[in-house]
Design a protein around this motif. Structure first.
Motif, PDB file in Angstrom:
ATOM      1  N   MET A 111      81.669 -24.221 -13.751  1.00 56.33           N
ATOM      2  CA  MET A 111      81.190 -23.287 -12.735  1.00 56.33           C
ATOM      3  C   MET A 111      80.216 -22.372 -13.428  1.00 56.33           C
ATOM      4  SD  MET A 111      80.995 -22.000  -9.808  1.00 56.33           S
ATOM      5  CE  MET A 111      80.169 -20.515  -9.353  1.00 56.33           C
ATOM      6  N   MET A 112      78.963 -22.497 -13.061  1.00 54.14           N
ATOM      7  CA  MET A 112      77.988 -21.681 -13.759  1.00 54.14           C
ATOM      8  C   MET A 112      76.778 -21.427 -12.891  1.00 54.14           C
ATOM      9  SD  MET A 112      76.758 -24.665 -16.374  1.00 54.14           S
ATOM     10  CE  MET A 112      78.420 -25.060 -16.845  1.00 54.14           C
ATOM     11  N   ASP A 113      76.045 -20.428 -13.319  1.00 56.36           N
ATOM     12  CA  ASP A 113      74.745 -20.165 -12.725  1.00 56.36           C
ATOM     13  C   ASP A 113      73.758 -21.136 -13.336  1.00 56.36           C
ATOM     14  OD1 ASP A 113      75.390 -17.970 -11.056  1.00 56.36           O
ATOM     15  OD2 ASP A 113      75.516 -16.688 -12.819  1.00 56.36           O
ATOM     16  N   ALA A 114      72.540 -21.108 -12.858  1.00 53.80           N
ATOM     17  CA  ALA A 114      71.490 -21.961 -13.398  1.00 53.80           C
ATOM     18  C   ALA A 114      71.404 -21.767 -14.910  1.00 53.80           C
ATOM     19  CB  ALA A 114      70.169 -21.622 -12.737  1.00 53.80           C
ATOM     20  N   ALA A 115      71.225 -22.863 -15.622  1.00 52.26           N
ATOM     21  CA  ALA A 115      71.229 -22.838 -17.087  1.00 52.26           C
ATOM     22  C   ALA A 115      70.020 -23.573 -17.636  1.00 52.26           C
ATOM     23  CB  ALA A 115      72.527 -23.483 -17.594  1.00 52.26           C
ATOM     24  N   ALA A 116      70.003 -23.769 -18.931  1.00 51.96           N
ATOM     25  CA  ALA A 116      68.890 -24.444 -19.593  1.00 51.96           C
ATOM     26  C   ALA A 116      68.860 -25.925 -19.241  1.00 51.96           C
ATOM     27  CB  ALA A 116      69.039 -24.275 -21.096  1.00 51.96           C
ATOM     28  N   PRO A 117      67.661 -26.535 -19.237  1.00 55.88           N
ATOM     29  CA  PRO A 117      67.530 -27.947 -18.884  1.00 55.88           C
ATOM     30  C   PRO A 117      68.273 -28.872 -19.847  1.00 55.88           C
ATOM     31  CG  PRO A 117      65.398 -26.858 -18.903  1.00 55.88           C
ATOM     32  CD  PRO A 117      66.392 -25.897 -19.473  1.00 55.88           C
ATOM     33  N   SER A 118      68.725 -30.009 -19.321  1.00 56.74           N
ATOM     34  CA  SER A 118      69.301 -31.077 -20.128  1.00 56.74           C
ATOM     35  C   SER A 118      69.148 -32.379 -19.355  1.00 56.74           C
ATOM     36  CB  SER A 118      70.772 -30.779 -20.445  1.00 56.74           C
ATOM     37  OG  SER A 118      71.535 -30.771 -19.273  1.00 56.74           O
ATOM     38  N   ALA A 119      69.865 -33.390 -19.742  1.00 54.89           N
ATOM     39  CA  ALA A 119      69.678 -34.723 -19.165  1.00 54.89           C
ATOM     40  C   ALA A 119      70.120 -34.797 -17.705  1.00 54.89           C
ATOM     41  CB  ALA A 119      70.460 -35.740 -19.976  1.00 54.89           C
ATOM     42  N   ALA A 120      69.427 -35.636 -16.924  1.00 54.99           N
ATOM     43  CA  ALA A 120      69.799 -35.888 -15.531  1.00 54.99           C
ATOM     44  C   ALA A 120      71.036 -36.777 -15.501  1.00 54.99           C
ATOM     45  CB  ALA A 120      68.645 -36.576 -14.803  1.00 54.99           C
ATOM     46  N   PRO A 121      71.792 -36.763 -14.409  1.00 53.34           N
ATOM     47  CA  PRO A 121      72.951 -37.640 -14.323  1.00 53.34           C
ATOM     48  C   PRO A 121      72.511 -39.094 -14.269  1.00 53.34           C
ATOM     49  CG  PRO A 121      72.546 -36.599 -12.215  1.00 53.34           C
ATOM     50  CD  PRO A 121      71.595 -35.983 -13.202  1.00 53.34           C
ATOM     51  N   GLU A 122      73.305 -39.932 -14.828  1.00 53.64           N
ATOM     52  CA  GLU A 122      73.050 -41.366 -14.780  1.00 53.64           C
ATOM     53  C   GLU A 122      73.575 -41.916 -13.460  1.00 53.64           C
ATOM     54  OE1 GLU A 122      71.356 -43.006 -17.121  1.00 53.64           O
ATOM     55  OE2 GLU A 122      71.116 -41.107 -18.171  1.00 53.64           O
ATOM     56  N   ALA A 123      73.045 -43.054 -13.048  1.00 54.22           N
ATOM     57  CA  ALA A 123      73.450 -43.664 -11.780  1.00 54.22           C
ATOM     58  C   ALA A 123      74.946 -43.930 -11.736  1.00 54.22           C
ATOM     59  CB  ALA A 123      72.665 -44.945 -11.540  1.00 54.22           C
ATOM     60  N   GLY A 124      75.576 -44.242 -12.863  1.00 54.27           N
ATOM     61  CA  GLY A 124      76.998 -44.547 -12.885  1.00 54.27           C
ATOM     62  C   GLY A 124      77.888 -43.346 -13.121  1.00 54.27           C
ATOM     63  N   GLU A 125      77.310 -42.172 -13.333  1.00 53.96           N
ATOM     64  CA  GLU A 125      78.110 -40.988 -13.599  1.00 53.96           C
ATOM     65  C   GLU A 125      78.986 -40.688 -12.397  1.00 53.96           C
ATOM     66  OE1 GLU A 125      77.564 -36.251 -14.307  1.00 53.96           O
ATOM     67  OE2 GLU A 125      76.012 -37.558 -15.107  1.00 53.96           O
ATOM     68  N   SER A 126      80.252 -40.412 -12.655  1.00 56.36           N
ATOM     69  CA  SER A 126      81.188 -40.245 -11.552  1.00 56.36           C
ATOM     70  C   SER A 126      81.427 -38.797 -11.150  1.00 56.36           C
ATOM     71  CB  SER A 126      82.520 -40.904 -11.906  1.00 56.36           C
ATOM     72  OG  SER A 126      83.081 -40.257 -13.034  1.00 56.36           O
ATOM     73  N   ALA A 127      80.946 -37.839 -11.917  1.00 56.27           N
ATOM     74  CA  ALA A 127      81.195 -36.436 -11.579  1.00 56.27           C
ATOM     75  C   ALA A 127      80.532 -36.064 -10.251  1.00 56.27           C
ATOM     76  CB  ALA A 127      80.673 -35.527 -12.690  1.00 56.27           C
TER      77      ALA A 127
ATOM     78  N   GLY B   3      76.437 -33.931  -4.435  1.00 59.00           N
ATOM     79  CA  GLY B   3      75.898 -35.172  -4.958  1.00 59.00           C
ATOM     80  C   GLY B   3      76.797 -35.775  -6.009  1.00 59.00           C
ATOM     81  N   GLN B   4      76.501 -37.032  -6.316  1.00 60.02           N
ATOM     82  CA  GLN B   4      77.231 -37.757  -7.348  1.00 60.02           C
ATOM     83  C   GLN B   4      76.291 -38.802  -7.918  1.00 60.02           C
ATOM     84  OE1 GLN B   4      80.176 -40.658  -6.187  1.00 60.02           O
ATOM     85  NE2 GLN B   4      81.516 -40.057  -7.870  1.00 60.02           N
ATOM     86  N   GLY B   5      76.363 -38.996  -9.242  1.00 59.09           N
ATOM     87  CA  GLY B   5      75.484 -39.965  -9.868  1.00 59.09           C
ATOM     88  C   GLY B   5      74.044 -39.581  -9.633  1.00 59.09           C
ATOM     89  N   ALA B   6      73.254 -40.483  -9.093  1.00 55.98           N
ATOM     90  CA  ALA B   6      71.843 -40.216  -8.813  1.00 55.98           C
ATOM     91  C   ALA B   6      71.592 -40.102  -7.316  1.00 55.98           C
ATOM     92  CB  ALA B   6      70.985 -41.328  -9.421  1.00 55.98           C
ATOM     93  N   GLN B   7      72.606 -39.671  -6.550  1.00 57.47           N
ATOM     94  CA  GLN B   7      72.504 -39.649  -5.092  1.00 57.47           C
ATOM     95  C   GLN B   7      73.034 -38.339  -4.519  1.00 57.47           C
ATOM     96  OE1 GLN B   7      71.405 -42.179  -2.783  1.00 57.47           O
ATOM     97  NE2 GLN B   7      71.580 -40.398  -1.450  1.00 57.47           N
ATOM     98  N   ALA B   8      72.265 -37.728  -3.650  1.00 57.96           N
ATOM     99  CA  ALA B   8      72.767 -36.600  -2.864  1.00 57.96           C
ATOM    100  C   ALA B   8      73.491 -37.171  -1.647  1.00 57.96           C
ATOM    101  CB  ALA B   8      71.618 -35.710  -2.421  1.00 57.96           C
ATOM    102  N   PHE B   9      74.542 -36.508  -1.226  1.00 59.41           N
ATOM    103  CA  PHE B   9      75.291 -36.936  -0.059  1.00 59.41           C
ATOM    104  C   PHE B   9      75.264 -35.921   1.069  1.00 59.41           C
ATOM    105  CE2 PHE B   9      76.971 -39.643  -3.341  1.00 59.41           C
ATOM    106  CZ  PHE B   9      77.053 -40.862  -2.697  1.00 59.41           C
ATOM    107  N   PHE B  10      75.031 -34.654   0.728  1.00 57.18           N
ATOM    108  CA  PHE B  10      74.985 -33.617   1.747  1.00 57.18           C
ATOM    109  C   PHE B  10      74.017 -32.539   1.302  1.00 57.18           C
ATOM    110  CE2 PHE B  10      76.221 -29.565   3.588  1.00 57.18           C
ATOM    111  CZ  PHE B  10      76.356 -29.884   4.933  1.00 57.18           C
ATOM    112  N   LEU B  11      73.191 -32.077   2.216  1.00 59.38           N
ATOM    113  CA  LEU B  11      72.324 -30.919   2.004  1.00 59.38           C
ATOM    114  C   LEU B  11      72.185 -30.224   3.339  1.00 59.38           C
ATOM    115  CD1 LEU B  11      70.387 -29.113   0.396  1.00 59.38           C
ATOM    116  CD2 LEU B  11      68.555 -30.729   0.999  1.00 59.38           C
ATOM    117  N   GLY B  12      72.721 -29.022   3.423  1.00 51.74           N
ATOM    118  CA  GLY B  12      72.600 -28.288   4.674  1.00 51.74           C
ATOM    119  C   GLY B  12      73.329 -26.976   4.641  1.00 51.74           C
ATOM    120  N   PRO B  13      73.064 -26.150   5.664  1.00 49.49           N
ATOM    121  CA  PRO B  13      73.758 -24.868   5.756  1.00 49.49           C
ATOM    122  C   PRO B  13      75.229 -25.089   6.082  1.00 49.49           C
ATOM    123  CG  PRO B  13      72.384 -25.227   7.683  1.00 49.49           C
ATOM    124  CD  PRO B  13      72.131 -26.369   6.744  1.00 49.49           C
ATOM    125  N   LEU B  14      76.011 -24.118   5.719  1.00 50.46           N
ATOM    126  CA  LEU B  14      77.455 -24.217   5.900  1.00 50.46           C
ATOM    127  C   LEU B  14      77.978 -22.878   6.407  1.00 50.46           C
ATOM    128  CD1 LEU B  14      79.691 -26.337   5.184  1.00 50.46           C
ATOM    129  CD2 LEU B  14      80.025 -25.058   3.086  1.00 50.46           C
TER     130      LEU B  14
END
Length: 129
Positions: free
Chosen positions: A3-19, A78-89
């Motif tokens: 749980m964090m605020d915006a941080a320094a850049p690093s690698a993008a998630p891989e397509a198989g990443e499950s987080a 989102g998960q892996g290299a795919q967003a699943f939801f983007l919208g107001p809540l």
């Protein structure tokens, strides 16, 4: 738990990443966001297997680019290299929890997402990973 605020850049998630990522797009000047944040963080502590991020869209315009976030809070899931939801809540933590659970328990197809959803998710994931 992540749980964090915006941080320094690093690698993008891989397509198989499950987080799973849960990103709240907010603004520091928004009173609703300020009130909503404590519950968002509490849910993040209860669900440490997910990556939780609080992203101030004005502080990180480089990530949001030309997407106009008009309603706060706006959620990105989102998960892996795919967003699943983007919208107001609705700014109700029970709504957030049900929404997150619905995607994790059986992620619906992302076909109805705005075109910018997955590129936005990939930019944020790369920068905040």
């Amino acid at each position: 738990m992540q749980m964090m605020d915006a941080a320094a850049p690093s690698a993008a998630p891989e397509a198989g990443e499950s987080a799973w990522w849960v990103v709240c797009l907010c603004a520091g000047w928004c009173g609703v966001c300020r009130e909503y944040r404590s519950g968002f963080e509490a849910l993040a502590r209860r669900r440490p297997e997910l990556r939780w991020h609080w992203l101030d869209v004005e502080d990180r315009e480089d990530l949001v680019e030309d997407m106009d976030v008009e309603t706060f809070p706006t959620l990105l899931i989102g998960q892996g290299a795919q967003a699943f939801f983007l919208g107001p809540l609705l700014p109700q933590h029970a709504v957030l929890e049900r929404l997150v659970d619905s995607y994790i328990d059986g992620a619906p197809a992302a076909a109805l997402l705005p075109a910018e959803a997955t590129p936005l998710f990939l930019r944020i994931a790369k920068a905040l990973a």
